[in-house]
Write an enzyme that holds these catalytic residues in place. Structure first.
Site, PDB file in Angstrom:
ATOM      1  N   TYR A 105     -36.134 -23.842 -14.317  1.00 29.90           N
ATOM      2  CA  TYR A 105     -35.715 -24.332 -12.995  1.00 29.90           C
ATOM      3  C   TYR A 105     -35.047 -25.695 -12.978  1.00 29.90           C
ATOM      4  CZ  TYR A 105     -39.741 -27.496 -12.284  1.00 29.90           C
ATOM      5  OH  TYR A 105     -40.635 -28.520 -12.374  1.00 29.90           O
ATOM      6  N   ASP A 161      -5.639 -24.932 -38.577  1.00 31.33           N
ATOM      7  CA  ASP A 161      -7.084 -24.989 -38.863  1.00 31.33           C
ATOM      8  C   ASP A 161      -7.303 -24.793 -40.374  1.00 31.33           C
ATOM      9  OD1 ASP A 161      -9.834 -24.899 -38.715  1.00 31.33           O
ATOM     10  OD2 ASP A 161      -9.925 -22.871 -37.873  1.00 31.33           O
TER      11      ASP A 161
HETATM   12  C1  SPV Z   1     -14.007 -22.566 -35.057  1.00 30.71           C
HETATM   13  O1  SPV Z   1     -14.179 -22.589 -33.834  1.00 30.71           O
HETATM   14  O2  SPV Z   1     -13.325 -23.396 -35.639  1.00 30.71           O
HETATM   15  C2  SPV Z   1     -14.661 -21.548 -35.857  1.00 30.71           C
HETATM   16  C3  SPV Z   1     -14.902 -20.224 -35.279  1.00 30.71           C
HETATM   17  O3  SPV Z   1     -14.913 -21.776 -37.011  1.00 30.71           O
HETATM   18  S1  SPV Z   1     -13.546 -19.238 -35.678  1.00 30.71           S
HETATM   19  O4  SPV Z   1     -12.382 -19.800 -35.050  1.00 30.71           O
HETATM   20  O5  SPV Z   1     -13.834 -17.906 -35.195  1.00 30.71           O
HETATM   21  O6  SPV Z   1     -13.392 -19.238 -37.132  1.00 30.71           O
HETATM   22 MG    MG Z   2     -13.853 -23.406 -37.796  1.00 29.27          MG
END
Ligand code: SPV
Ligand code: MG
Length: 432
Positions: A47, A208
């Site tokens: 809650y 990335d």
């Molecule tokens: C991220 O958010 O960087 C991850 C998850 O590692 S993924 O993008 O699915 O790899």
């Molecule tokens: Mg990642």
């Protein structure tokens, strides 16, 4: 001491004990012997905001209050179980619960008391003081790395599922810190943050692939931590060079990170959601276990969790491969397992969890439902998952919004048309 004193029950969270509580306890003590039902972390999170102090700490504080005779745990917001057990003559509660999220709890308590003609006594709520109010002030002040770090383990213990969302800036952190919602008399909020390698890179216009270094990402964490109190899970990719791993773990632990996720890939990193994973290599079981062991040895506190992320399904490997790795990583000391998948539904991770739940090396399971986004949290809970990470949604939400506003201004050559869909300046100013 008077004999045959009446039985009095008071339910308390007592996260921050204040004069309002003492008023209630004084009234209760005049009526008889007071038993306090101290709400557990789980009961409180039904809650209101998750408590700052854990159960043991709150118990220690209450034990020294002279108006209390006995303290027992109250495991749900619903008072019925403890009331039936105790059959008190009186239940004492501030009259503030007549309205709002606790209204139904009150109705149920009254119905329960009726069975033995117990009475509800409701002292007037002490104005201008409540733990939620104090907590708001406290959260303006911030938290400490120790309190923040410890919260994730407490949440995993207290909740059906811990709800985590990607946070790439202090502003997105603030949004998540403050957002909450009452759904069918339950308080719901995001429990913490995900520091995503994908969105930390995208935010800086980079792929990335670990080209944004950890130091840069940690500067971002510091900014988020400056204005928030919730715990954070850090996506550490594959942890970088083994020789550097102890320093990474220590630095993240020191600033208050609650969990570090290491993925079992080696070589140049590519995001797991790319269809083509031809060039991606998975680590050997032995090699990755070594990384877990090094990380575990490097940390100083019990609270920091080292999470092993299994990429077998991402790389097209079998269920057996994933299970074999999960058991090995768990034996090597992983505190939780993140089983990743890029399928459109959750069948793959559910077949995994069904087996892993029976393993003697079971550890809490984490899901990242980016591609299987139709899966509800309740399905994850029913299949044994303890943490859900919404891994990239805030950055994805901001991208089309920025693009749309920029396009409108460019096309119309004035900003008026863009204004309908963007936040008024006042709203942004007031958020902070
Ligand atoms: C991220 O958010 O960087 C991850 C998850 O590692 S993924 O993008 O699915 O790899
Ligand atoms: Mg990642």
């Amino acid at each position: 001491m008077k004999k045959n004193r009446k039985k009095v029950y008071v339910g308390l969270s007592a996260d921050i004990l204040h004069n309002g509580h003492i008023n209630i306890l004084k009234v209760a003590n005049k009526l008889g012997d007071v038993t306090v039902g101290l709400l557990t972390d789980t009961a409180i999170s039904e809650y209101k905001k998750f408590p700052h102090l854990n159960y043991k700490q709150r118990l220690t504080v209450l034990k020294s209050v002279k108006y209390i005779k006995k303290i027992i745990p109250q495991e749900t917001l619903d008072y019925s179980k403890n009331l039936i057990k105790l059959k008190p003559d009186f239940l004492v509660h501030g009259d503030d619960w007549k309205k709002g999220i606790q209204k139904l709890t009150r109705t149920k308590a009254i119905a329960c008391l009726k069975k033995w003609r117990g009475k509800l006594i409701e002292p007037k709520y002490t104005k201008n003081i409540s733990s939620s109010l104090i907590k708001k002030k406290l959260s303006d002040l911030g938290t400490t790395p120790d309190v923040r770090r410890a919260k994730l383990k407490r949440l995993i213990h207290a909740k059906d599922i811990v709800r985590i969302i990607e946070t790439h800036s202090a502003l997105s952190g603030l949004i998540i810190e403050k957002l909450n919602y009452n759904k069918r008399n339950k308080y719901i909020e995001f429990d913490g943050f995900w520091s995503s390698s994908l969105t930390d890179s995208a935010l800086r216009g980079k792929p990335d692939n670990q080209s944004v270094d950890y130091s840069t990402r940690m500067l971002g964490l510091n900014e988020i931590f400056e204005v928030t109190t919730k715990p954070l899970i850090f996506d550490a990719d594959n942890g970088g060079r083994v020789e550097h791993l102890p320093y990474l773990v220590k630095s993240l632990e020191r600033i208050g990170v609650s969990a570090i996720v290491l993925e079992d890939k080696i070589g140049l990193k590519r995001n797991s959601l790319f269809q083509d994973q031809q060039k991606t290599k998975q680590d050997t079981v032995k090699g990755f276990c070594k990384k877990i062991e090094i990380s575990k040895k490097s940390k100083v506190t019990d609270d920091l969790m080292i999470v092993a992320r299994i990429e077998s399904f991402i790389l097209g490997k079998t269920l057996n491969d994933a299970l074999k790795r999960a058991e090995a990583y768990s034996r090597a000391g992983a505190d939780a397992i993140l089983i990743h998948s890029k399928e459109k539904n959750a069948n793959q991770i559910f077949t995994f969890s069904k087996k892993f739940l029976k393993s003697k090396y079971y550890k809490p399971l984490i899901a990242v439902p980016s591609t299987y986004s139709k899966t509800y949290e309740r399905d994850l809970i029913n299949n044994g998952f303890k943490v859900v990470i919404y891994a990239n949604h805030l950055l994805r939400a901001s991208y089309p919004a920025m693009l749309d506003a920029a396009k409108k201004i460019l096309i119309k050559q004035r900003s008026f048309e863009a204004e309908r869909k963007i936040s008024p300046i006042n709203k942004v100013l007031n958020l902070i």
